[in-house]
Design a protein around this motif. Structure first.
Motif, PDB file in Angstrom:
ATOM      1  N   TYR A 136       0.824  -1.213   0.000  1.00 25.29           N
ATOM      2  CA  TYR A 136       0.000   0.000   0.000  1.00 25.29           C
ATOM      3  C   TYR A 136       0.857   1.262   0.000  1.00 25.29           C
ATOM      4  O   TYR A 136       0.647   2.178  -0.804  1.00 25.29           O
ATOM      5  N   ASN A 137       1.828   1.330   0.898  1.00 23.22           N
ATOM      6  CA  ASN A 137       2.585   2.573   1.061  1.00 23.22           C
ATOM      7  C   ASN A 137       3.541   2.819  -0.101  1.00 23.22           C
ATOM      8  O   ASN A 137       3.839   3.976  -0.401  1.00 23.22           O
ATOM      9  N   SER A 138       4.040   1.781  -0.756  1.00 22.32           N
ATOM     10  CA  SER A 138       4.880   2.014  -1.930  1.00 22.32           C
ATOM     11  C   SER A 138       4.085   2.693  -3.035  1.00 22.32           C
ATOM     12  O   SER A 138       4.604   3.578  -3.738  1.00 22.32           O
ATOM     13  N   ALA A 139       2.813   2.307  -3.192  1.00 22.99           N
ATOM     14  CA  ALA A 139       1.971   2.964  -4.190  1.00 22.99           C
ATOM     15  C   ALA A 139       1.721   4.427  -3.830  1.00 22.99           C
ATOM     16  O   ALA A 139       1.748   5.314  -4.697  1.00 22.99           O
ATOM     17  N   VAL A 140       1.506   4.702  -2.543  1.00 20.35           N
ATOM     18  CA  VAL A 140       1.285   6.089  -2.121  1.00 20.35           C
ATOM     19  C   VAL A 140       2.563   6.902  -2.277  1.00 20.35           C
ATOM     20  O   VAL A 140       2.534   8.055  -2.737  1.00 20.35           O
ATOM     21  N   PHE A 141       3.704   6.331  -1.891  1.00 21.98           N
ATOM     22  CA  PHE A 141       4.980   7.038  -2.071  1.00 21.98           C
ATOM     23  C   PHE A 141       5.216   7.364  -3.547  1.00 21.98           C
ATOM     24  O   PHE A 141       5.707   8.446  -3.882  1.00 21.98           O
ATOM     25  N   ALA A 142       4.904   6.422  -4.419  1.00 19.59           N
ATOM     26  CA  ALA A 142       5.100   6.645  -5.857  1.00 19.59           C
ATOM     27  C   ALA A 142       4.270   7.825  -6.349  1.00 19.59           C
ATOM     28  O   ALA A 142       4.758   8.674  -7.114  1.00 19.59           O
ATOM     29  N   GLU A 143       3.032   7.917  -5.911  1.00 15.12           N
ATOM     30  CA  GLU A 143       2.181   9.016  -6.345  1.00 15.12           C
ATOM     31  C   GLU A 143       2.632  10.349  -5.750  1.00 15.12           C
ATOM     32  O   GLU A 143       2.550  11.396  -6.402  1.00 15.12           O
ATOM     33  N   ILE A 144       3.123  10.331  -4.521  1.00 15.70           N
ATOM     34  CA  ILE A 144       3.601  11.571  -3.902  1.00 15.70           C
ATOM     35  C   ILE A 144       4.831  12.093  -4.645  1.00 15.70           C
ATOM     36  O   ILE A 144       4.931  13.283  -4.962  1.00 15.70           O
ATOM     37  N   ILE A 145       5.764  11.205  -4.937  1.00 15.47           N
ATOM     38  CA  ILE A 145       6.978  11.625  -5.640  1.00 15.47           C
ATOM     39  C   ILE A 145       6.647  12.066  -7.065  1.00 15.47           C
ATOM     40  O   ILE A 145       7.218  13.023  -7.587  1.00 15.47           O
ATOM     41  N   ARG A 146       5.720  11.364  -7.708  1.00 20.51           N
ATOM     42  CA  ARG A 146       5.316  11.759  -9.061  1.00 20.51           C
ATOM     43  C   ARG A 146       4.703  13.158  -9.063  1.00 20.51           C
ATOM     44  O   ARG A 146       4.975  13.975  -9.957  1.00 20.51           O
ATOM     45  N   ALA A 147       3.897  13.452  -8.043  1.00 27.62           N
ATOM     46  CA  ALA A 147       3.319  14.792  -7.943  1.00 27.62           C
ATOM     47  C   ALA A 147       4.408  15.843  -7.750  1.00 27.62           C
ATOM     48  O   ALA A 147       4.321  16.949  -8.295  1.00 27.62           O
ATOM     49  N   GLY A 148       5.450  15.483  -6.982  1.00 26.42           N
ATOM     50  CA  GLY A 148       6.556  16.413  -6.800  1.00 26.42           C
ATOM     51  C   GLY A 148       7.316  16.664  -8.085  1.00 26.42           C
ATOM     52  O   GLY A 148       7.714  17.802  -8.382  1.00 26.42           O
ATOM     53  N   ILE A 149       7.528  15.623  -8.882  1.00 29.50           N
ATOM     54  CA  ILE A 149       8.228  15.788 -10.156  1.00 29.50           C
ATOM     55  C   ILE A 149       7.406  16.632 -11.121  1.00 29.50           C
ATOM     56  O   ILE A 149       7.927  17.522 -11.805  1.00 29.50           O
ATOM     57  N   GLN A 150       6.112  16.383 -11.181  1.00 28.96           N
ATOM     58  CA  GLN A 150       5.264  17.134 -12.098  1.00 28.96           C
ATOM     59  C   GLN A 150       5.088  18.589 -11.676  1.00 28.96           C
ATOM     60  O   GLN A 150       4.736  19.432 -12.506  1.00 28.96           O
ATOM     61  N   SER A 151       5.335  18.883 -10.394  1.00 29.30           N
ATOM     62  CA  SER A 151       5.215  20.270  -9.947  1.00 29.30           C
ATOM     63  C   SER A 151       6.448  21.107 -10.278  1.00 29.30           C
ATOM     64  O   SER A 151       6.408  22.330 -10.148  1.00 29.30           O
ATOM     65  N   LEU A 152       7.539  20.456 -10.723  1.00 21.89           N
ATOM     66  CA  LEU A 152       8.745  21.190 -11.076  1.00 21.89           C
ATOM     67  C   LEU A 152       8.557  21.911 -12.412  1.00 21.89           C
ATOM     68  O   LEU A 152       7.815  21.440 -13.279  1.00 21.89           O
ATOM     69  N   PRO A 153       9.225  23.020 -12.615  1.00 20.22           N
ATOM     70  CA  PRO A 153       9.161  23.685 -13.925  1.00 20.22           C
ATOM     71  C   PRO A 153       9.727  22.785 -15.017  1.00 20.22           C
ATOM     72  O   PRO A 153      10.681  22.024 -14.792  1.00 20.22           O
ATOM     73  N   LYS A 154       9.147  22.838 -16.192  1.00 19.66           N
ATOM     74  CA  LYS A 154       9.610  22.000 -17.292  1.00 19.66           C
ATOM     75  C   LYS A 154      11.043  22.336 -17.703  1.00 19.66           C
ATOM     76  O   LYS A 154      11.729  21.500 -18.291  1.00 19.66           O
ATOM     77  N   GLY A 155      11.470  23.538 -17.369  1.00 24.80           N
ATOM     78  CA  GLY A 155      12.829  23.912 -17.723  1.00 24.80           C
ATOM     79  C   GLY A 155      13.890  23.101 -17.011  1.00 24.80           C
ATOM     80  O   GLY A 155      15.024  22.995 -17.507  1.00 24.80           O
ATOM     81  N   GLN A 156      13.551  22.501 -15.869  1.00 22.90           N
ATOM     82  CA  GLN A 156      14.516  21.671 -15.157  1.00 22.90           C
ATOM     83  C   GLN A 156      14.915  20.463 -16.014  1.00 22.90           C
ATOM     84  O   GLN A 156      16.105  20.161 -16.172  1.00 22.90           O
ATOM     85  N   ARG A 157      13.918  19.787 -16.553  1.00 23.72           N
ATOM     86  CA  ARG A 157      14.200  18.614 -17.386  1.00 23.72           C
ATOM     87  C   ARG A 157      14.848  19.035 -18.704  1.00 23.72           C
ATOM     88  O   ARG A 157      15.793  18.381 -19.184  1.00 23.72           O
ATOM     89  N   GLU A 158      14.370  20.098 -19.292  1.00 18.26           N
ATOM     90  CA  GLU A 158      14.935  20.555 -20.559  1.00 18.26           C
ATOM     91  C   GLU A 158      16.388  20.976 -20.409  1.00 18.26           C
ATOM     92  O   GLU A 158      17.209  20.729 -21.295  1.00 18.26           O
ATOM     93  N   ALA A 159      16.715  21.567 -19.263  1.00 21.83           N
ATOM     94  CA  ALA A 159      18.107  21.954 -19.034  1.00 21.83           C
ATOM     95  C   ALA A 159      18.998  20.729 -18.911  1.00 21.83           C
ATOM     96  O   ALA A 159      20.130  20.698 -19.424  1.00 21.83           O
ATOM     97  N   GLY A 160      18.496  19.676 -18.229  1.00 22.91           N
ATOM     98  CA  GLY A 160      19.283  18.451 -18.114  1.00 22.91           C
ATOM     99  C   GLY A 160      19.523  17.797 -19.459  1.00 22.91           C
ATOM    100  O   GLY A 160      20.617  17.325 -19.751  1.00 22.91           O
ATOM    101  N   LEU A 161      18.487  17.751 -20.278  1.00 20.47           N
ATOM    102  CA  LEU A 161      18.649  17.172 -21.612  1.00 20.47           C
ATOM    103  C   LEU A 161      19.556  18.036 -22.485  1.00 20.47           C
ATOM    104  O   LEU A 161      20.293  17.518 -23.337  1.00 20.47           O
ATOM    105  N   ALA A 162      19.519  19.354 -22.271  1.00 17.65           N
ATOM    106  CA  ALA A 162      20.325  20.253 -23.095  1.00 17.65           C
ATOM    107  C   ALA A 162      21.816  20.107 -22.822  1.00 17.65           C
ATOM    108  O   ALA A 162      22.644  20.316 -23.721  1.00 17.65           O
ATOM    109  N   ILE A 163      22.185  19.742 -21.596  1.00 15.34           N
ATOM    110  CA  ILE A 163      23.615  19.585 -21.281  1.00 15.34           C
ATOM    111  C   ILE A 163      24.122  18.177 -21.559  1.00 15.34           C
ATOM    112  O   ILE A 163      25.254  17.845 -21.207  1.00 15.34           O
ATOM    113  N   GLY A 164      23.284  17.350 -22.194  1.00 15.72           N
ATOM    114  CA  GLY A 164      23.735  16.038 -22.628  1.00 15.72           C
ATOM    115  C   GLY A 164      23.341  14.882 -21.743  1.00 15.72           C
ATOM    116  O   GLY A 164      23.767  13.744 -22.001  1.00 15.72           O
ATOM    117  N   LEU A 165      22.539  15.116 -20.698  1.00 15.18           N
ATOM    118  CA  LEU A 165      22.100  14.021 -19.844  1.00 15.18           C
ATOM    119  C   LEU A 165      21.014  13.207 -20.547  1.00 15.18           C
ATOM    120  O   LEU A 165      20.216  13.743 -21.306  1.00 15.18           O
TER     121      LEU A 165
END
Length: 279
Positions: free
Chosen positions: A140-169
């Motif tokens: 049960y709690n692994s599923a809840v943890f997964a959704e909490i972390i996913r919500a945290g990732i989706q709340s980040l600005p899209k520029g965070q991921r784009e910057a990582g991809l832009a530097i070659g990650l």
């Protein structure tokens, strides 16, 4: 004066707020007084009811129940959090054939009662009560943890991921090195709250005959008599509250420590250098 979000209350609003606070405090004090008087009439505060805590066997049973509670909660948390991270990464994967089944699985695990999971593992696989409790908590709690972390990732600005991809990650490295650390720090209050829920859900283990703290309290109440039921439950509740406060304090310390590291520590002022005399 006014703020961006609200107007500063004037004298009349402050007076109304003060009167409301006083009335609310008096109502709370009156409710507490009524509860105490009711308990006193029922003889809850009689000394003989609390003398059971002078017996060593009572504290031994409480200690054994507390140890069982902490061991199940600790093992479940250690397994559930990494598993939740993995499920989160699979839930937000780019490939639809991975993302969609994991989404269905998470919805199923979150919708299932923890007690049913424990009973299913105990009766279906013939495991011990300890394994049944830990497995139910992990699922049960692994599923809840997964959704909490996913919500945290989706709340980040899209520029965070784009910057990582832009530097070659790669997409995976961008998730692990840039997005996940920020998401975990941002969602730390929700993660701590779920840790506390996990700890309290161990009390459901009495249904599968696991000897956790609540089970120990019920055994003592059945053995000693109903007149000692309130003192025993009161002490058990105090133990649960103390553990939850300790967990919350540790999480706050970890959050502050992580925030300081993310900020590069506290800047120290450089000592002033004496200027050279002008010839």
């Amino acid at each position: 004066m006014s703020s961006v979000l609200y107007d500063v209350p004037g004298p009349k609003a402050r007076r109304i707020s003060l009167i409301g606070s006083i009335v609310g405090s008096l109502l709370i004090l009156g409710l507490l007084a009524w509860i105490i008087m009711t308990f006193a009439q029922q003889g809850i505060f009689e000394g003989r009811r609390w003398q059971i805590f002078t017996r060593a066997d009572v504290w031994t049973l409480l200690a054994n129940g507390l140890g069982a509670t902490l061991s199940a909660a600790a093992l479940a948390a250690v397994i559930a959090f990494p598993l939740g991270l993995l499920l989160c990464l699979l839930r937000i994967a780019d490939a639809a054939f991975i993302r969609i089944p994991i989404r269905v699985l998470l919805e199923f695990l979150r919708g299932m009662p923890v007690v049913l999971m424990m009973l299913f593992v105990l009766l279906g696989f013939g495991t011990s009560p300890f394994i049944a409790v830990v497995t139910g908590l992990v699922l049960y709690n692994s599923a809840v943890f997964a959704e909490i972390i996913r919500a945290g990732i989706q709340s980040l600005p899209k520029g965070q991921r784009e910057a990582g991809l832009a530097i070659g990650l790669t997409s995976f490295k961008s998730r692990m090195l840039i997005e996940l650390p920020q998401a975990i720090r941002r969602m730390m209050p929700s993660l701590v709250a779920q840790m506390v829920v996990l700890l309290k859900d161990t009390s459901l283990g009495y249904i599968v005959a696991y000897g956790e703290l609540l089970r120990a309290v019920q055994v003592m109440a059945d053995f000693l008599g109903t007149q000692f039921l309130f003192p025993i439950f009161f002490v058990a509740a105090a133990i649960y509250i103390a553990i939850n406060i300790i967990v919350s304090r540790i999480a706050v310390w970890i959050e502050r420590r992580g925030s300081k590291k993310a900020a590069g520590g506290v800047a120290k002022p450089e000592p002033e250098k004496a200027e050279a005399p002008v010839p």
